[in-house]
Design a protein around this motif. Sequence first.
Motif, short mmCIF file in Angstrom:
data_model
loop_
_atom_site.label_atom_id
_atom_site.label_comp_id
_atom_site.label_asym_id
_atom_site.label_seq_id
_atom_site.Cartn_x
_atom_site.Cartn_y
_atom_site.Cartn_z
N UNK A 86 0.74 -1.40 11.21
CA UNK A 86 1.19 -2.09 10.01
C UNK A 86 2.61 -2.64 10.14
N UNK A 87 2.90 -3.65 9.32
CA UNK A 87 4.19 -4.34 9.38
C UNK A 87 5.33 -3.42 8.93
N UNK A 88 5.08 -2.63 7.87
CA UNK A 88 6.12 -1.77 7.33
C UNK A 88 6.62 -0.77 8.36
N UNK A 89 5.70 -0.05 9.00
CA UNK A 89 6.10 0.98 9.97
C UNK A 89 6.75 0.36 11.21
N UNK A 90 6.29 -0.84 11.58
CA UNK A 90 6.88 -1.52 12.73
C UNK A 90 8.30 -1.96 12.41
N UNK A 91 8.53 -2.42 11.18
CA UNK A 91 9.89 -2.80 10.78
C UNK A 91 10.81 -1.59 10.79
#
Length: 397
Positions: free
Chosen positions: A71-76
């Motif tokens: 997911x984008x959130x955890x990658x950010x």
Amino acid sequence: MKRQRYVGAATSVYLNYAVVGAATIFISQYRQVLAQAWHASEAAISIVMAMVGLGRIITILFAGSISDRIGRKHTLLISLACDIVFLLGAAFANNVWLAGIAAMFFGATNSFGDTAGYPALADAFPDKTATMNSFVKAAMQVMQMLFPFWVKLIKDPKITASVLVVILLLDIVLTLKVAYAPQTQDETSSDQAEVEATGQTGNQPKLAVDGVMIITLGFTLCFTFYIFSLYAPYYGQYVLNESAANANQLVSWYSIASLISVFVTSALVTKVKRLYLILTYAAISACGLLLMVLNPSAISGEIGAVLVGFFAAGGVWQVGLSVLTSYFPQGHGKITSYYSFAPAVVYFVAPLVAAFVLKANSASTLMVFWITTIIAIISVVLTGVLIMRGRKFNIAE
């Protein structure tokens, strides 16, 4: 209403990129103080900056897959953590080896940030992707515009790094709290996606040809503005014989023009064919660099900084990314990682080339800018070829 739900996610992405904008020029702006702390020469400083690229090369090819998977959130969040390691490591290192390791973490910051941030914006604002991507550049350029003035006031890089880390910690809290849009799912079968990606259907772009050219264009566009942002202070100091503090102000001219360009470009990108926009921007930025190397002066330096800032650093790289994703719409995270591999190579190769060329004199600094000029001209040629090939594709521009 759906867009309003994701304003918080967009804010977390833009705040990340604002700090990235400052972190990108952190070493070059504090180059003299850090050189003393690291016991490093000018060439060694460039090698440390090259380690950013090495860190990005190591991480970029799997960062996109990680973004699609977790997911984008955890990658950010991974990106934000890596940026903290870089800033504290670079500011508090007492030798060039520790500084180089810290710089590699900033490469990871860029990899995970790009493969989280751009796809997150595409997921949340699918009909405004090019515009929202342009605002990424706005966030970076606001910080790069203000940062030289901050450095002029705050001479200690440790204080600056600590302030930036506090902002990153606030962004981590924000990212944890806000909602991110569901990731775009591939609506085609894997076989069909493979056919589309390789261009085996009629009048479709080919990944092995058009995709490679766009990715190469991403390299040349990034090379132009990245080298300028790092070495404009060297141009001011060694070619124009200005003090180090005043030489840093060329980056402010560059950043002001880039910030203005972000808003102009975000408006133009919806009205002008994107490849024609890239062609025009690349040609004018090449002219700005030619002016600087053919007629070095304070006026030509400022004019060149404005032209390169507006036409090379004002979001044209992001426009290139939007062309690539419109050509190959499946797997936003993965296709972004391919395009982001180009700047990963830039971040490694460009400072490394400069390290071999750059000495504390006018001639070697001008050589760095000649190399950048040639790369900018290659951008023009590549875009011209893409335009000619693109006339047969049935893709909305």
